[in-house]
Scaffold this active site. Structure first.
Site, PDB file in Angstrom:
ATOM      1  CG  ASP A  89      53.729  85.000  43.329  1.00  0.00           C
ATOM      2  OD1 ASP A  89      53.514  83.798  43.082  1.00  0.00           O
ATOM      3  OD2 ASP A  89      53.694  85.890  42.463  1.00  0.00           O
ATOM      4  CE  LYS A  90      56.523  78.470  41.163  1.00  0.00           C
ATOM      5  NZ  LYS A  90      57.221  78.089  40.009  1.00  0.00           N
ATOM      6  CG  HIS A  91      58.033  84.404  38.605  1.00  0.00           C
ATOM      7  ND1 HIS A  91      56.792  84.755  38.121  1.00  0.00           N
ATOM      8  CD2 HIS A  91      58.856  84.400  37.539  1.00  0.00           C
ATOM      9  CE1 HIS A  91      56.870  84.951  36.813  1.00  0.00           C
ATOM     10  NE2 HIS A  91      58.119  84.745  36.429  1.00  0.00           N
ATOM     11  CB  SER A  92      59.590  79.025  37.831  1.00  0.00           C
ATOM     12  OG  SER A  92      60.322  78.432  36.797  1.00  0.00           O
ATOM     13  CB  THR A 129      51.797  79.446  34.798  1.00  0.00           C
ATOM     14  OG1 THR A 129      53.030  78.892  35.268  1.00  0.00           O
ATOM     15  CG2 THR A 129      50.694  79.076  35.760  1.00  0.00           C
ATOM     16  NE  ARG A 177      63.459  88.978  27.558  1.00  0.00           N
ATOM     17  CZ  ARG A 177      63.110  88.422  28.736  1.00  0.00           C
ATOM     18  NH1 ARG A 177      62.064  88.844  29.406  1.00  0.00           N
ATOM     19  NH2 ARG A 177      63.815  87.440  29.233  1.00  0.00           N
ATOM     20  CB  SER A 192      60.864  90.068  32.589  1.00  0.00           C
ATOM     21  OG  SER A 192      59.726  89.261  32.421  1.00  0.00           O
ATOM     22  CE  LYS A 196      56.295  89.110  34.766  1.00  0.00           C
ATOM     23  NZ  LYS A 196      56.551  88.236  33.645  1.00  0.00           N
ATOM     24  CE  LYS A 197      55.889  86.909  40.026  1.00  0.00           C
ATOM     25  NZ  LYS A 197      54.704  86.065  40.235  1.00  0.00           N
TER      26      LYS A 197
HETATM   27  N1  URA Z   1      59.668  84.699  33.677  1.00  0.00           N
HETATM   28  C1  URA Z   1      59.349  85.991  33.399  1.00  0.00           C
HETATM   29  O1  URA Z   1      58.320  86.492  33.839  1.00  0.00           O
HETATM   30  N2  URA Z   1      60.204  86.697  32.639  1.00  0.00           N
HETATM   31  C2  URA Z   1      61.340  86.189  32.147  1.00  0.00           C
HETATM   32  O2  URA Z   1      62.066  86.904  31.479  1.00  0.00           O
HETATM   33  C3  URA Z   1      61.672  84.846  32.434  1.00  0.00           C
HETATM   34  C4  URA Z   1      60.806  84.125  33.208  1.00  0.00           C
END
Ligand code: URA
Length: 447
Positions: A89-92, A129, A177, A192, A196-197
């Site tokens: 996976d990738k996350h931004s 997304t 937030r 955060s 999840k990851k």
């Molecule tokens: N993406 C997230 O899932 N959480 C954040 O706090 C910032 C970006």
């Protein structure tokens, strides 16, 4: 239930954090549980977030909050599926016109990875997304665990929201937030994203830490700190993570807005020529995670496979399969115009005078999309998928007076006028092209 004492009070934990004390694992577990089960009031969640914003967290606290939030839901174990490829996976950290996930998820799947991508909604001025995917009629962004597993098995990629069963504490904290000015806070971002990851049961993850005036964390030094902290905390939890710092001093794609970005992503998946910066970030992140996850011997081999996934149509086919598994139309890629909403008012934003685009207030562009109705000002608010900006000019572009800097897509003429003013103010036009900011920097783990 945990062994938190019966006398434990959330307001006392919030007070201690407010006064600069480090919270213990039990405090953080109880707070995370309270966020997930609703026993903590919105005001308490917001107060906790603001206390962390001002007081920060020790690395041990951030790690404990991450694990506590992960454990408010299910932790996926993909072994029982016997999938023939790694779980990647990738996350931004979020930006404007950052549609990389929509393109890279199916590309990785076409290269043999399995991608259970837990994505987010718009956060503050940045796009999300999930909001982009919700522009597809019928697309279920919150499938149950069985449908998530089936989609990952059959399409190789499922881009979905965390739902009730993956780190539900984050879902609540994230939405609070978003509207309480507590987004740009390193420990909260770490918890955060990683909660999840880690719950998604990944083998490897690449993080795209945005930096620049459109990023959640705008300065590069803090971006590096965020990346390093995530690498360290993920490692203690057994997840291999690489992080890249990438530029967000201008939009990454040519559009910003939900259906508009989705449309741009579909064009890229169809092999249409895309912006070089956007594709370089996509390929760099993809190659990094493929090597990290053992799917490619080196970056060159990974890039070749990624390019092939677009050229052969395999990535587009994976995207189409994902959409159809998750309830969207089977012919979205053939007929996007039939399904994606179009705003009633579309207007150019004229340049006030001739020159080069010297700088862009990227955050202001994101806020213009929010003001158009493409983002939220209160938790859970409905958004308008059709609105936003496209044909955005990027840094260094030469323009004559009256030519368009961008196009506004709005629900009303008044909305279009206001957005056009904000966009025009966000662009600074001057006499010479600026040097392009560095696009990508690898964040090295601390020795
Ligand atoms: N993406 C997230 O899932 N959480 C954040 O706090 C910032 C970006």
């Amino acid at each position: 239930m945990s062994d938190t004492p019966a006398t434990w009070l959330p307001q006392e934990a919030i007070r201690r954090k407010r006064d600069g004390e480090a919270l213990g694992t039990r405090d953080l577990q109880a707070l995370a549980r309270g966020m997930a089960d609703g026993s903590l009031a919105d005001a308490q969640v917001a107060a906790f977030a603001m206390a962390v914003y001002f007081r920060g967290m020790t690395p041990a606290e951030a790690a404990a909050l991450t694990i506590a939030m992960r454990d408010t839901g299910e932790v996926f174990d993909w072994k029982r599926e016997s999938l023939p490829g790694p779980i990647l996976d990738k996350h931004s950290t979020g930006g404007i016109g950052d549609l990389v996930s929509l393109v890279l998820g199916p590309m990785l799947a076409a290269c043999g990875a399995y991608v259970p991508m837990i994505a987010g909604r718009g956060l503050a001025h940045t796009g999300g997304t999930l909001d982009k995917l919700e522009a597809i009629p019928g697309y279920r962004v919150q499938p149950g665990p069985a449908l998530l597993r089936r989609t990952v098995r059959e399409a190789g990629v499922a881009i979905i929201g965390a739902g009730e069963y993956i780190a539900p504490a984050d879902r609540r904290l994230y939405s609070i937030r978003d509207v309480t000015a507590t987004v740009d806070c390193i420990p909260l971002i770490v918890a955060s994203i990683l909660s999840k990851k880690l719950a998604a049961g990944l083998d490897a993850l690449v993080l795209d830490v945005k930096t620049g005036n459109g990023a959640v964390i705008s300065d590069a030094k803090s971006g590096r700190e965020l990346g390093t902290r995530m690498i360290e905390i993920a490692a203690t939890a057994g997840l291999r993570v690489s992080a890249m710092l990438t530029d967000m001093a201008q939009p990454l794609a040519r559009s910003a807005g939900n259906a508009l970005e989705l449309k741009e992503a579909l064009c890229i998946l169809h092999g249409e020529k895309a912006d070089a910066r956007l594709m370089e970030v996509t390929f760099a992140l993809g190659a990094e995670v493929m090597v990290l996850g053992g799917l490619a011997a080196d970056a060159a081999a990974a890039r070749t496979a990624l390019a092939k996934s677009i050229a052969t149509g395999a990535a587009a086919e994976r995207f189409a399969r994902m959409v159809s598994c998750l309830g969207g139309p089977a012919d979205l890629l053939e007929q996007p115009g039939r399904y994606l909403a179009v705003a009633p008012v579309i207007a150019d934003v004229p340049a006030p005078h001739e020159g080069f685009v010297m700088s862009i207030d990227t955050r202001a562009l994101g806020l213009a999309v929010v003001a158009l109705g493409g983002g939220r000002t209160s938790p859970g608010q409905a958004i308008d998928p059709a609105v936003g900006l496209d044909r955005l000019l990027l840094l260094g572009a030469r323009i004559r007076a009256g030519e368009p800097l961008a196009r506004v897509h709005a629900a009303t003429a008044d909305g279009a006028r206001q957005a056009a003013q904000s966009v025009a103010r966000a662009y600074s036009i001057g006499g010479s092209a600026p040097a392009a900011p560095a696009l990508i920097e690898r964040i090295e783990p601390r020795a």
